[in-house]
Design a protein around this motif. Structure first.
Motif, PDB file in Angstrom:
ATOM      1  N   LEU A 119       0.668  -1.018  -0.064  1.00 22.02           N
ATOM      2  CA  LEU A 119      -0.047   0.026  -0.087  1.00 22.02           C
ATOM      3  C   LEU A 119       0.897   1.169  -0.161  1.00 22.02           C
ATOM      4  N   ARG A 120       2.018   1.115   0.707  1.00 20.57           N
ATOM      5  CA  ARG A 120       2.847   2.241   0.840  1.00 20.57           C
ATOM      6  C   ARG A 120       3.329   2.580  -0.407  1.00 20.57           C
ATOM      7  N   SER A 121       3.834   1.511  -1.321  1.00 17.60           N
ATOM      8  CA  SER A 121       4.410   1.472  -2.565  1.00 17.60           C
ATOM      9  C   SER A 121       3.493   2.285  -3.506  1.00 17.60           C
ATOM     10  N   ALA A 122       2.108   1.961  -3.461  1.00 20.62           N
ATOM     11  CA  ALA A 122       1.069   2.362  -4.444  1.00 20.62           C
ATOM     12  C   ALA A 122       0.467   3.632  -4.123  1.00 20.62           C
ATOM     13  N   PHE A 123       0.912   4.155  -3.015  1.00 18.61           N
ATOM     14  CA  PHE A 123       0.083   5.457  -2.454  1.00 18.61           C
ATOM     15  C   PHE A 123       0.426   6.663  -3.465  1.00 18.61           C
ATOM     16  N   ARG A 124      -0.474   7.283  -3.811  1.00 17.07           N
ATOM     17  CA  ARG A 124      -0.016   8.590  -4.646  1.00 17.07           C
ATOM     18  C   ARG A 124      -0.515   9.722  -3.676  1.00 17.07           C
ATOM     19  N   ALA A 125       0.460  10.079  -3.016  1.00 20.65           N
ATOM     20  CA  ALA A 125       0.282  11.335  -2.321  1.00 20.65           C
ATOM     21  C   ALA A 125      -0.188  12.626  -2.825  1.00 20.65           C
ATOM     22  N   ASP A 126       0.274  12.645  -4.241  1.00 23.17           N
ATOM     23  CA  ASP A 126      -0.361  13.823  -4.881  1.00 23.17           C
ATOM     24  C   ASP A 126      -1.622  13.865  -5.142  1.00 23.17           C
ATOM     25  N   VAL A 127      -2.339  12.733  -5.306  1.00 27.87           N
ATOM     26  CA  VAL A 127      -3.840  12.413  -5.447  1.00 27.87           C
ATOM     27  C   VAL A 127      -4.413  12.714  -4.220  1.00 27.87           C
ATOM     28  N   ALA A 128      -3.914  12.286  -3.226  1.00 25.75           N
ATOM     29  CA  ALA A 128      -4.491  11.974  -1.832  1.00 25.75           C
ATOM     30  C   ALA A 128      -4.699  13.426  -1.329  1.00 25.75           C
ATOM     31  N   GLY A 129      -3.545  14.354  -1.605  1.00 27.85           N
ATOM     32  CA  GLY A 129      -3.419  15.687  -1.136  1.00 27.85           C
ATOM     33  C   GLY A 129      -4.710  16.467  -1.421  1.00 27.85           C
ATOM     34  N   ALA A 130      -5.254  16.290  -2.727  1.00 25.36           N
ATOM     35  CA  ALA A 130      -6.538  16.980  -2.966  1.00 25.36           C
ATOM     36  C   ALA A 130      -7.920  16.443  -2.506  1.00 25.36           C
ATOM     37  N   LEU A 131      -7.845  15.179  -1.717  1.00 27.15           N
ATOM     38  CA  LEU A 131      -9.131  14.435  -1.476  1.00 27.15           C
ATOM     39  C   LEU A 131      -9.254  14.822   0.252  1.00 27.15           C
ATOM     40  N   PRO A 132     -10.619  14.463   0.581  1.00 26.83           N
ATOM     41  CA  PRO A 132     -10.974  14.717   2.116  1.00 26.83           C
ATOM     42  C   PRO A 132     -10.272  13.483   2.676  1.00 26.83           C
ATOM     43  N   ALA A 133      -9.815  13.764   3.861  1.00 21.24           N
ATOM     44  CA  ALA A 133      -9.362  12.727   4.834  1.00 21.24           C
ATOM     45  C   ALA A 133     -10.283  11.383   4.756  1.00 21.24           C
ATOM     46  N   THR A 134      -9.745  10.218   4.895  1.00 20.99           N
ATOM     47  CA  THR A 134     -10.395   8.922   4.739  1.00 20.99           C
ATOM     48  C   THR A 134      -9.852   8.038   5.419  1.00 20.99           C
ATOM     49  N   ALA A 135     -10.718   7.081   6.198  1.00 18.85           N
ATOM     50  CA  ALA A 135     -10.237   6.068   6.872  1.00 18.85           C
ATOM     51  C   ALA A 135     -10.929   4.853   6.253  1.00 18.85           C
ATOM     52  N   TYR A 136     -10.006   3.509   6.185  1.00 23.45           N
ATOM     53  CA  TYR A 136     -10.319   2.410   5.595  1.00 23.45           C
ATOM     54  C   TYR A 136     -10.172   1.398   6.423  1.00 23.45           C
ATOM     55  N   SER A 137     -11.147   0.463   6.684  1.00 22.27           N
ATOM     56  CA  SER A 137     -10.739  -0.686   7.557  1.00 22.27           C
ATOM     57  C   SER A 137     -10.730  -1.827   6.503  1.00 22.27           C
ATOM     58  N   ALA A 138      -9.784  -2.506   6.268  1.00 18.85           N
ATOM     59  CA  ALA A 138      -9.551  -3.485   5.356  1.00 18.85           C
ATOM     60  C   ALA A 138      -9.250  -4.860   6.005  1.00 18.85           C
ATOM     61  N   ARG A 139      -9.858  -5.662   5.432  1.00 10.27           N
ATOM     62  CA  ARG A 139      -9.429  -7.162   5.578  1.00 10.27           C
ATOM     63  C   ARG A 139      -8.814  -7.930   4.320  1.00 10.27           C
ATOM     64  N   LEU A 140      -7.617  -8.019   4.352  1.00  8.39           N
ATOM     65  CA  LEU A 140      -7.187  -8.273   2.840  1.00  8.39           C
ATOM     66  C   LEU A 140      -6.291  -9.565   3.121  1.00  8.39           C
ATOM     67  N   GLY A 141      -6.918 -10.566   2.789  1.00  6.67           N
ATOM     68  CA  GLY A 141      -6.240 -11.906   3.063  1.00  6.67           C
ATOM     69  C   GLY A 141      -6.265 -12.412   4.613  1.00  6.67           C
ATOM     70  N   GLY A 142      -5.061 -12.639   5.114  1.00  2.53           N
ATOM     71  CA  GLY A 142      -4.870 -12.872   6.675  1.00  2.53           C
ATOM     72  C   GLY A 142      -4.541 -11.227   7.206  1.00  2.53           C
ATOM     73  N   ALA A 143      -4.742 -10.236   6.552  1.00  2.00           N
ATOM     74  CA  ALA A 143      -4.080  -9.042   7.274  1.00  2.00           C
ATOM     75  C   ALA A 143      -5.355  -8.037   7.510  1.00  2.00           C
ATOM     76  N   GLU A 144      -5.672  -7.634   8.717  1.00  2.00           N
ATOM     77  CA  GLU A 144      -6.544  -6.845   9.242  1.00  2.00           C
ATOM     78  C   GLU A 144      -5.903  -5.436   9.324  1.00  2.00           C
ATOM     79  N   LEU A 145      -6.014  -4.511   8.266  1.00  2.00           N
ATOM     80  CA  LEU A 145      -5.639  -3.277   8.403  1.00  2.00           C
ATOM     81  C   LEU A 145      -6.376  -2.133   8.552  1.00  2.00           C
ATOM     82  N   LEU A 146      -6.252  -1.009   9.368  1.00  2.00           N
ATOM     83  CA  LEU A 146      -6.595   0.457   9.492  1.00  2.00           C
ATOM     84  C   LEU A 146      -5.768   1.273   8.399  1.00  2.00           C
ATOM     85  N   ILE A 147      -6.350   1.813   7.496  1.00  2.95           N
ATOM     86  CA  ILE A 147      -5.612   2.784   6.573  1.00  2.95           C
ATOM     87  C   ILE A 147      -6.290   4.072   6.626  1.00  2.95           C
ATOM     88  N   ARG A 148      -5.402   5.008   7.087  1.00  7.89           N
ATOM     89  CA  ARG A 148      -5.723   6.433   7.386  1.00  7.89           C
ATOM     90  C   ARG A 148      -5.076   7.403   6.537  1.00  7.89           C
TER      91      ARG A 148
END
Length: 213
Positions: A119-148
């Motif tokens: 996710l850090r590799s795929a993160f587009r900071a330039d795009v995110a900078g223009a969007l509202p703050a968002t939090a995602y709760s994601a179950r990805l395979g065996g990983a339970e992640l809170l992505i803010r």
């Protein structure tokens, strides 16, 4: 280190001598997420033989890449400032390799550490900078992640928490991140299963985390 001396005077050659052995960069990857105990590293790298893990840790310590540190009466491994300089290298390598991924085999796992770094590799900071703050709760395979995501800042942590959108997916989440599927198709094809929250935010997730295939 003598057995890995390539006999060339070169920065890339020296880097390979220090971190080019099998499992070494995956240890660095997991430590970029945070300090880990020996057992946590062994769990996250499920196929690494214990003798190889012990050897790699000793070699990385000798190279000044990691160090042992006391934390609440236990010993953890953490990156040194020199080792942390590998972060952009690991992220770039992850972005490059992610584009070549296909659907996961049954014996391949998603760990919290591996998905965090993807996710850090795929993160587009330039795009995110223009969007509202968002939090995602994601179950990805065996990983339970809170992505803010807050402006150009990304924070990924293991576990659950308050989120604007909660969803789950398996390794096929790569199809959304690479743009092979858009958000609506990912849901209709069963690649992503929405749990609760604003369904429209899955499109924002796909825009924020994107690596063109």
């Amino acid at each position: 280190m003598a057995s890995r001396d390539y006999g060339q005077f070169s920065g890339i050659t020296r880097a390979m001598e220090l971190v080019g052995e099998r499992w070494a960069l995956l240890i660095v990857r997991d430590l970029l997420v945070g300090p880990r105990r020996y057992g946590e590293l062994a769990t996250g790298l499920a196929r690494i033989p214990s003798n190889i893990l012990a050897s790699r840790l000793k070699e990385l310590q000798a190279a000044g890449v990691i160090r042992r540190a006391p934390r609440s009466r236990v010993i953890v491994y953490e990156l040194t400032p020199y080792g942390r300089e590998l972060e952009p290298v690991v992220l770039a390598l992850g972005a490059w390799g992610f584009k070549a991924l296909q659907d996961a085999r049954d014996d391949q796992l998603i760990t919290p550490e591996s998905m965090t770094m993807d996710l850090r590799s795929a993160f587009r900071a330039d795009v995110a900078g223009a969007l509202p703050a968002t939090a995602y709760s994601a179950r990805l395979g065996g990983a339970e992640l809170l992505i803010r995501v807050n402006g150009e800042r990304l924070d990924v942590s293991a576990g659950e928490g308050p989120a604007d959108l909660a969803f789950e997916a398996d390794a096929r989440i790569r199809r959304l991140i690479t743009g092979e599927l858009d958000a609506s198709r990912a849901v209709s094809d069963g690649v992503v299963r929405l749990r609760h929250g604003d369904d429209a935010l899955l499109g924002r997730f796909a825009t924020t985390f994107h690596l063109a295939a």
